[in-house]
Structures are given as structure tokens and as C-alpha cells.
Write a protein that holds these residues in place. Structure first.
Motif, PDB file in Angstrom:
ATOM      1  N   ASN A  28       1.735  18.840  -8.905  1.00 52.77           N
ATOM      2  CA  ASN A  28       2.109  19.726  -7.809  1.00 52.77           C
ATOM      3  C   ASN A  28       1.150  19.542  -6.626  1.00 52.77           C
ATOM      4  O   ASN A  28      -0.023  19.889  -6.706  1.00 52.77           O
ATOM      5  N   LEU A  29       1.657  18.987  -5.540  1.00 52.25           N
ATOM      6  CA  LEU A  29       0.819  18.824  -4.341  1.00 52.25           C
ATOM      7  C   LEU A  29       1.169  19.878  -3.294  1.00 52.25           C
ATOM      8  O   LEU A  29       0.581  19.911  -2.220  1.00 52.25           O
ATOM      9  N   ALA A  30       2.146  20.714  -3.622  1.00 56.59           N
ATOM     10  CA  ALA A  30       2.678  21.621  -2.608  1.00 56.59           C
ATOM     11  C   ALA A  30       1.987  22.981  -2.577  1.00 56.59           C
ATOM     12  O   ALA A  30       1.892  23.600  -1.522  1.00 56.59           O
ATOM     13  N   SER A  31       1.507  23.439  -3.713  1.00 50.99           N
ATOM     14  CA  SER A  31       1.061  24.832  -3.788  1.00 50.99           C
ATOM     15  C   SER A  31      -0.387  25.000  -3.362  1.00 50.99           C
ATOM     16  O   SER A  31      -1.220  24.134  -3.603  1.00 50.99           O
ATOM     17  N   ASP A  32      -0.654  26.152  -2.819  1.00 55.56           N
ATOM     18  CA  ASP A  32      -1.982  26.472  -2.348  1.00 55.56           C
ATOM     19  C   ASP A  32      -2.759  27.247  -3.424  1.00 55.56           C
ATOM     20  O   ASP A  32      -3.410  28.245  -3.131  1.00 55.56           O
ATOM     21  N   VAL A  33      -2.579  26.849  -4.686  1.00 56.67           N
ATOM     22  CA  VAL A  33      -3.319  27.467  -5.799  1.00 56.67           C
ATOM     23  C   VAL A  33      -3.778  26.335  -6.703  1.00 56.67           C
ATOM     24  O   VAL A  33      -3.291  25.209  -6.584  1.00 56.67           O
ATOM     25  N   GLU A  34      -4.692  26.659  -7.627  1.00 55.74           N
ATOM     26  CA  GLU A  34      -5.129  25.629  -8.588  1.00 55.74           C
ATOM     27  C   GLU A  34      -3.931  25.276  -9.459  1.00 55.74           C
ATOM     28  O   GLU A  34      -3.258  26.159  -9.979  1.00 55.74           O
ATOM     29  N   THR A  35      -3.686  23.993  -9.621  1.00 55.53           N
ATOM     30  CA  THR A  35      -2.618  23.572 -10.538  1.00 55.53           C
ATOM     31  C   THR A  35      -3.137  22.378 -11.337  1.00 55.53           C
ATOM     32  O   THR A  35      -4.050  21.684 -10.895  1.00 55.53           O
ATOM     33  N   PRO A  36      -2.552  22.131 -12.504  1.00 53.57           N
ATOM     34  CA  PRO A  36      -2.997  20.975 -13.290  1.00 53.57           C
ATOM     35  C   PRO A  36      -2.730  19.674 -12.543  1.00 53.57           C
ATOM     36  O   PRO A  36      -1.802  19.602 -11.728  1.00 53.57           O
ATOM     37  N   VAL A  37      -3.520  18.664 -12.813  1.00 53.43           N
ATOM     38  CA  VAL A  37      -3.267  17.350 -12.221  1.00 53.43           C
ATOM     39  C   VAL A  37      -1.899  16.853 -12.685  1.00 53.43           C
ATOM     40  O   VAL A  37      -1.108  16.330 -11.904  1.00 53.43           O
ATOM     41  N   ASN A  38      -1.645  17.044 -13.950  1.00 55.88           N
ATOM     42  CA  ASN A  38      -0.386  16.627 -14.549  1.00 55.88           C
ATOM     43  C   ASN A  38       0.023  17.671 -15.564  1.00 55.88           C
ATOM     44  O   ASN A  38      -0.812  18.124 -16.334  1.00 55.88           O
ATOM     45  N   ALA A  39       1.287  18.043 -15.572  1.00 55.61           N
ATOM     46  CA  ALA A  39       1.758  18.968 -16.601  1.00 55.61           C
ATOM     47  C   ALA A  39       3.038  18.409 -17.199  1.00 55.61           C
ATOM     48  O   ALA A  39       3.973  18.062 -16.466  1.00 55.61           O
ATOM     49  N   LEU A  40       3.070  18.321 -18.533  1.00 53.27           N
ATOM     50  CA  LEU A  40       4.276  17.824 -19.211  1.00 53.27           C
ATOM     51  C   LEU A  40       5.426  18.775 -18.918  1.00 53.27           C
ATOM     52  O   LEU A  40       5.307  19.979 -19.126  1.00 53.27           O
ATOM     53  N   GLN A  41       6.539  18.240 -18.427  1.00 53.56           N
ATOM     54  CA  GLN A  41       7.678  19.103 -18.120  1.00 53.56           C
ATOM     55  C   GLN A  41       8.986  18.569 -18.680  1.00 53.56           C
ATOM     56  O   GLN A  41      10.032  19.191 -18.485  1.00 53.56           O
ATOM     57  N   ALA A  42       8.948  17.430 -19.340  1.00 55.07           N
ATOM     58  CA  ALA A  42      10.137  16.919 -20.038  1.00 55.07           C
ATOM     59  C   ALA A  42       9.688  15.754 -20.907  1.00 55.07           C
ATOM     60  O   ALA A  42       8.656  15.127 -20.631  1.00 55.07           O
ATOM     61  N   PHE A  43      10.451  15.510 -21.966  1.00 56.76           N
ATOM     62  CA  PHE A  43      10.197  14.329 -22.796  1.00 56.76           C
ATOM     63  C   PHE A  43      11.470  14.021 -23.563  1.00 56.76           C
ATOM     64  O   PHE A  43      12.361  14.866 -23.679  1.00 56.76           O
TER      65      PHE A  43
END
Ligand code: BGC
Length: 738
Positions: A587-602
Motif C-alpha cells: 500500500n503506497l496510498a495510505s497515510d498510515v503505517e502499513t506492511p511492506v507486503n501483505a498476503l491477500q490472495a493465493f
């Protein structure tokens, strides 16, 4: 059976109602013969039936009926295969039904926050998305058989030390995004019959009497309609528990509970309608899942065969240099390690099963055509080396082409009920591996353990296979992988750190007897190692195959409903194989701390040699959302995201930016606290800037070269220091917020 509804409940005497909301004994709900209310049986647990006839206990101490011991959840999660989890659920449901068990106490979906946590083997993953998907598939499988589940332990039960009293102190966003997410997914998509509340407290309030958790979040927000039972002995105050939304106290406290409830209703402390609701939920559960009669039989051989297939499809090939694996039919193989003969194949505690047919790795090897030679090498129940055993192991290793060393964590060090103090293997095993590596370069280590361990010897060995606690078919499944009868396709559902001191909770985990502070927030598991850019031994999602895969042709479509991702995967080797492809969102859009990468499908895909398949993964709003505590809502920010497709979290093969349009475009009001940088370049605000007379000061800032960042990093109220006056600012704010 009577039709149980509210008027039926209201027709019961107070004492009858009070008796129904606490268990009759360890494994049965209370029935009522006069009112034609049967009792139902509940039984552990996630990896096999632990139906006890007599001598009940919650710790797996006493014998239960024979049942298939399936792989523990640490291994099944590594399958990355929801279809398989569904089938596991079906098998468990079938066994439960045959044994007249109405509710199976599982799955456990707590998050692996520290590799020291004693019960990690019984949980799926450090990742909430994977845990939720695996849990939901398992639940669907069990319930498809007409047997209920109890999803546990709700919630934030991440350590065993002082588990009855310790408070998990967690900020709201972390709670929602990491610790509740798997439960939420399962509740919303699979309607589990029951949830089991955890022993621990959350932010000072015991889960068993936590109204916010059991009622506001679970029922009001998520729409749960099933029953909440307590973990065994988790209720400290049964009146507070009923008020909070706990329906069934287990294993029940006999007359004591009943008297308390009667007194509380009579004194007005407990509204009778609250009791009625809990009774109704108990009766609805009984009505739906009561098993009148049963044959007591099911096909145990077929279940054993499934346990073998599932274990083999989940084992993780961590390392395979010079293609030391698979073993060749002509290889002379030394099998070393007492664990080959006395395997660790299931966890200790309430999930402990009396296995139907244990096949050890040594037995499986002996039954094959392979030329093998066994040496125990060490005693599993000791940490000290036995020099004689070591000497014989070295002789066997020298005389062989390849050496398969079985190593692992003894049960005395890893079980429900206590946490670990180390993630190292016992010294005698580590020393043995080091010594074997000096006499043979083809060392393959097969691991049997419940959760991540360190591997100081890993550079000295050619192959490593992680088999976790593989269930009663451990021997056959391990041999299937070693010989290549099954091509490995498991992927780690947790990170293997280099050392304990690298882990996110190092130095704070289980330190205080009273509380556990979740300092690391949302940065759990790989989210932590990634944000800190820390090396690990084996990353989340890692697992090798005897073939190889190529990824290409990534195409992403984004609209206001979804983001659709397609790409191709090709088997570029000459063996059939399976690959668990993983999609991570950055997530490069949000103005909060977010994980570098988050699993969201597999997805797990099977490919013949040379075959290409197109994979399509569809991401919804939630896949991009973070929990906004102020708004108490999941929020998606429109803007730039990166979609990463990988063979592991650190082996990203395809990557592309996408403009996400799923957000609600919530516009932030402009106040005197809004930063000048957020105002200065907005053309829509230009008329108000002009009209209020702020343009001179703001243009000055825009034109200063050297200090531009410094100046723009001030809130609007600071414009008065830069030459504007307060009336101008107030006028501007009035205009833009009109
Ligand atoms: C465990 C539960 C289990 C229950 C019944 C408790 O000690 O925490 O997971 O279901 O016992 O055996």
C-alpha cells in the motif's frame, strides 16, 4: 424432538434454564429428560477426534477412542490449499458423526506471534489472511457433514504462560487487522456453530466476560448467530459472562453455577431475558447437531490414506542443494536419529489423539526397496550426547551415499499449557548434525517440530525438509517426499528467523506474569522482518519443488468494484508439480503505517511438465483496507498500490503498480491543523485562498527555494507567523468548509 424457540424457553423453570447454560460434565451439555432435551457431546480437536469415554481431562492425559491423527495445523496451513482443508474438515466431521460427537472443538486460528508460544503447532499461521482462509475451509468441511465446530480461542490467545489470567494488551487497529481478522472471516463466510472464548483477558477484561468482544464485535458487527462457549475453566464469574454474551460455560460448574444464576436473576442482577437468550442458543445448537443414532463406523483406512496425502502435500522442502533430493533408487541411505523410530507426529495437550495406525519413518523406509542402514544417533528424551550412539551413526554415515537425519523438538519442550524458552534443537541433535556433516556431504535433515526453530548447521547440510507434526502417516508421507513419489509443494506459513533475538517479541514475550504487551503492533511475522529489512533463514511462503516454475504475463484491471489480477505460471521442469502462487499487496496510498507486503490472495496450481496455466485472482475492498480506529471502520484509500506475485514473500516474480479505485473518497475537512503542503497545490482551493487574502503568504512559501519543505511542514495556523493575519485564516476556513 421439541421445537426449541423462545416461548419454549420461557416456559422452562428458572432452575431448568440455569442448568442448561453450563455443561453437564467435561464433554456433554446438560440435557433435560422431562422436557425432552437431549444432551450433546463435544470433543477435541483440530487434528483428530479425542473422544474420551471415561477419565475425562482437558490436557490430553487420558486415553481416548482410536481415531486418525491428521497433521497438525502448522503443517496443514503449509499446504496453502483450501480444498485440502475442506477435505480434512469433511474427514473429521465424518469421524465425529460416526462417534456421535456433535461439536468438534477446533480449528484454532490464533496468530503465531512468537515462535516461543507453546501452542503454535495447533494454529495455522503468523498471517491473518492465510489463517482465515484455511480456517473457513476447514469449518465448511466439518459442517458439511452435519457436525458443528468451535472456532478457538477467541481471541488474542497468543501465549500459554499464565493463559488463564494474562492480559493481552493490544491497540485497536492491531487487534482488528491481525488478531480478529481470521475469526471475522470465518464468522462472516462460514457461520460456525460455535466459537470458544479464550482464557486470557484483552486489555484487562477476561474474554469470557468481554461484552465488547462477545457481543458488540462478534454479534452486532459481524452478525454471528451461533453459540459462544467458554474454554475449559475460562469462566471466573458466570454472571458477568452471561451478561457479556457467553452462552455456555464448559465444562460446567455443577450446582454452584446453577445457584449463582438463580440468585442473580432473583436479585435483579441478571435479567432473565439475558439467560433466556443463552438458553435458546444452547437449545438451537442441540436441535441442529444432536445425533440420534450412529453406526460407530467409518473407513479408517481411507482416512489414514488422506492423512498421508495431506501430510505429503504440505511438507516443506526448505533446501535442496545439488539436487540431493529426491533419493535415487540406487542410493545407499543412512537413516539417523531416534525420531525416525519414535517420531514426533502430534502436539501435546487437548489435541492429543490416540492414533489408529502410526507408521514411523523407519518402518516406511524398511518397507521400501531402498538400501538403508539405521542408527539412533541420540536419545530423544535427553539433551546430552551418547558417545556410543554418535560413533555408530558416524560409521553408518561414512558407509552411505546419503544421510537422512531426523531431528526435532521433543514433546517435553513443546506442548499446550506452557511456552518454550528456546527455539534451538537440543544440543545432542545439533552436535550430531555437525559431526555427520564432517563425514558425508550429502546430509539431509528432516525436521519434526511444532514451530520455527534455528538452524546454525544449515550451511553444512545439503537438504532440509520441514515436516512439522505430520500425524500418524508421518512415515509414509516423509518417505513419499524423500523418494520423490510426491513432489513437495508445501510453503511456510511462518517465518523461520535466524535467531530468537531477531523475532518481533524478543525480550518482551511472556516476561510479565500479568500481561503481554503487543509492542510490535501490526508488524507481526513477515510484516516485521520486512519493515525492518531483516534477514531471515527462510521467509514466509518459502518452499521448493523438484521442478521449477516460471511466472509471466501479469495483467491488472482495476475498477470501482474490484482489482482483477491475471498471470501465467509454467512448469519449466520435467516433473509434474504443484505451486502455491502468492499475491502480496504493498500500500503506497495510505497515510498510515502499513506492511511492506501483505498476503491477500493465493492459489495452489497443479502443472504437468511444460504446462502453462493462467491464474486469475480477484481482490475486493477488504484486500486494500486498514482499520481506522477514529472512524471505527475499515478504510480503503484510493491511489497507488503495488501488486507483487511471488513464489514466497521474498521471492517476488512479478510486480506492477495499480491505481485502486475501491475507496469511498472520504474527504478530510480542512482545519487550522491541516498542513500547508496539503493546501498549497490544490487548484480547487485556489479561489478560497484568493478571496480570503491568504494568497500572498502562501505564494511566498511556494516560491521560497531553500526552506520550502520546512515551511510546507507547518499547519495552516502557522501562516500567521508568515505574514497572514488570523482573520484571513478564519475566512479561508469558513469558505472551504461551507
Ligand atoms: C483447551 C481447549 C480445549 C479444551 C477441551 C482447553 O484446555 O485450551 O483448546 O478444547 O481444553 O479439551
Amino acid at each position: 424432538m421439541a421445537k426449541f424457540n423462545l416461548s419454549f424457553v420461557q416456559g422452562l423453570k428458572l432452575a431448568e434454564k440455569a442448568a442448561l447454560v453450563s455443561g453437564k460434565n467435561f464433554w456433554f451439555t446438560a440435557g433435560n429428560a422431562d422436557k425432552n432435551i437431549p444432551k450433546i457431546m463435544v470433543t477435541d480437536g483440530p487434528s483428530g477426534l479425542r473422544k474420551q469415554a471415561d477419565d475425562a481431562d482437558a490436557l490430553g492425559l487420558n486415553q481416548s477412542v482410536q481415531a486418525i491423527s491428521f497433521p497438525s495445523s502448522a503443517l496443514t496451513a503449509s499446504s496453502f490449499n483450501t480444498n485440502m482443508l475442506y477435505q480434512l474438515g469433511q474427514h473429521l466431521g465424518e469421524a465425529a458423526k460416526a462417534e456421535q460427537v456433535s461439536v468438534l472443538l477446533g480449528p484454532g486460528v490464533n496468530i503465531k506471534r512468537s515462535p516461543l508460544a507453546g501452542r503454535n503447532f495447533e494454529y495455522f499461521s503468523e498471517d491473518p489472511y492465510l489463517s482465515g482462509e484455511m480456517g473457513a475451509a476447514y469449518v465448511n468441511g466439518v459442517q458439511q457433514q452435519g457436525v458443528g465446530v468451535s472456532v478457538k480461542h477467541f481471541a488474542a490467545n497468543n501465549r500459554e504462560s499464565q493463559r488463564f489470567t494474562s492480559s493481552s494488551n493490544i491497540d485497536e487497529r492491531t487487534l482488528r487487522e491481525v488478531y480478529l481478522a481470521a475469526f471475522e472471516k470465518i464468522v462472516k463466510t462460514s457461520q460456525p456453530a460455535t466459537l470458544m472464548c479464550s482464557y486470557n483477558a484483552i486489555n484487562g477484561v477476561l474474554s469470557s466476560q468481554n461484552y465488547r468482544l462477545l457481543t458488540q464485535i462478534l454479534r452486532h458487527e459481524w452478525g454471528f448467530t451461533g453459540l459462544v462457549m467458554s474454554d475449559w475453566g475460562a469462566v471466573a464469574d458466570n454472571i458477568a459472562a452471561l451478561k457479556a454474551g457467553l452462552d455456555l460455560e464448559m465444562p460446567g460448574n455443577g450446582d454452584y453455577s446453577v445457584k449463582q444464576i438463580i440468585a442473580a436473576v432473583k436479585s435483579g442482577e441478571l435479567e432473565e431475558s439475558v439467560l433466556d437468550t443463552a438458553v435458546l442458543r444452547v437449545l438451537q445448537l442441540v436441535e441442529k447437531y444432536h445425533i440420534e443414532t450412529t453406526s460407530g463406523e467409518y473407513d479408517k483406512e481411507e482416512q489414514h490414506a488422506f492423512a498421508r496425502q495431506m501430510a505429503a502435500d504440505s511438507m516443506v522442502l526448505l533446501k535442496n542443494e545439488q539436487q540431493v533430493l529426491p533419493l535415487k533408487a540406487t542410493d545407499k541411505v543412512a537413516i539417523i536419529g531416534e525420531l525416525a523410530q519414535k517420531p514426533r507426529y502430534q502436539g501435546g495437550g487437548s489435541s492429543h489423539v490416540n492414533p489408529y495406525k502410526l507408521v514411523t519413518p523407519l518402518a516406511a523406509a524398511q518397507a521400501s526397496q531402498q538400501d538403508i542402514n539405521y542408527a539412533a544417533g541420540y536419545h530423544i528424551d535427553q539433551s546430552q550426547a551418547d558417545e556410543q550412539l554418535v560413533a555408530s551413526a558416524l560409521i553408518a554415515a561414512k558407509a552411505s551415499d546419503k544421510v537422512v537425519v531426523f531431528a526435532g523438538v521433543p514433546e517435553r519442550d513443546e506442548s499446550e499449557g506452557f511456552d518454550k524458552t528456546t527455539i534451538d534443537l537440543p544440543e545432542n541433535q545439533t552436535d550430531l548434525i555437525n559431526q555427520l556433516a564432517t563425514v558425508n556431504k550429502n546430509i539431509i535433515v528432516v525436521l519434526q517440530n511444532g514451530s520455527a526453530i534455528t538452524m546454525p548447521w544449515q550451511d553444512k547440510v545439503a537438504g532440509i525438509v520441514e515436516t512439522y507434526l505430520a500425524g500418524e502417516a508421518v512415515g509414509e508421507a516423509t518417505w513419499d517426499i524423500l523418494t520423490g513419489a510426491v513432489n513437495p509443494s508445501g510453503k511456510l506459513a511462518e517465518t523461520f528467523p535466524i535467531r530468537l533475538s531477531d523475532t518481533p517479541t524478543y525480550g518482551t514475550f511472556a516476561v510479565s506474569r500479568r500481561e503481554e504487551n503487543y509492542h510490535e503492533g501490526i508488524f507481526v511475522g513477515y510484516r516485521y522482518y520486512d519493515v525492518k529489512d531483516r534477514d531471515v533463514n527462510y521467509p514466509f511462503g518459502h518452499g521448493l519443488s523438484y521442478t521449477s516454475f516460471k511466472y509471466d504475463d501479469l495483467v491488472i484491471d482495476s475498477d470501482s468494484q474490484k482489482v482483477q489480477v491475471t498471470f501465467n505460471v509454467t512448469n519449466t521442469g520435467d516433473l509434474a508439480g504443484q505451486e502455491a502462487v502468492q499475491l502480496y499487496v504493498n500500500n503506497l496510498a495510505s497515510d498510515v503505517e502499513t506492511p511492506v507486503n501483505a498476503l491477500q490472495a493465493f492459489e495452489k496450481v497443479t502443472l504437468a511438465p511444460g504446462e502453462t496455466k493462467q491464474i486469475q485472482l480477484v481482490l475486493g475492498r477488504r484486500q486494500f483496507a486498514w482499520y481506522d480506529v477514529k472512524r471505527q471502520a475499515w478504510t480503503v484509500d484510493n491511489g497507488d498500490y503495488v501488486i507483487n506475485i511471488g513464489s514466497s514473500s521474498r521471492d517476488i516474480r512479478l510486480s506492477q503498480h495499480v491505481a485502486v479505485k475501491l475507496g469511498a473518497n472520504i474527504s478530510q475537512p480542512i482545519t487550522s491543523e491541516t498542513y500547508i503542503s496539503e493546501v498549497i497545490n490544490r487548484t480547487d482551493l485556489r479561489p478560497a485562498i484568493e478571496e480570503s487574502g491568504l494568497s500572498e503568504s502562501l505564494d511566498m512559501i511556494a516560491n521560497v527555494e531553500d526552506n520550502q519543505e520546512l515551511l510546507a511542514n507547518m499547519p495552516m495556523r502557522a501562516v500567521v507567523m508568515l505574514g497572514a493575519d488570523i482573520e484571513q485564516l478564519n475566512k479561508f476556513l469558513a469558505l472551504v468548509n461551507k
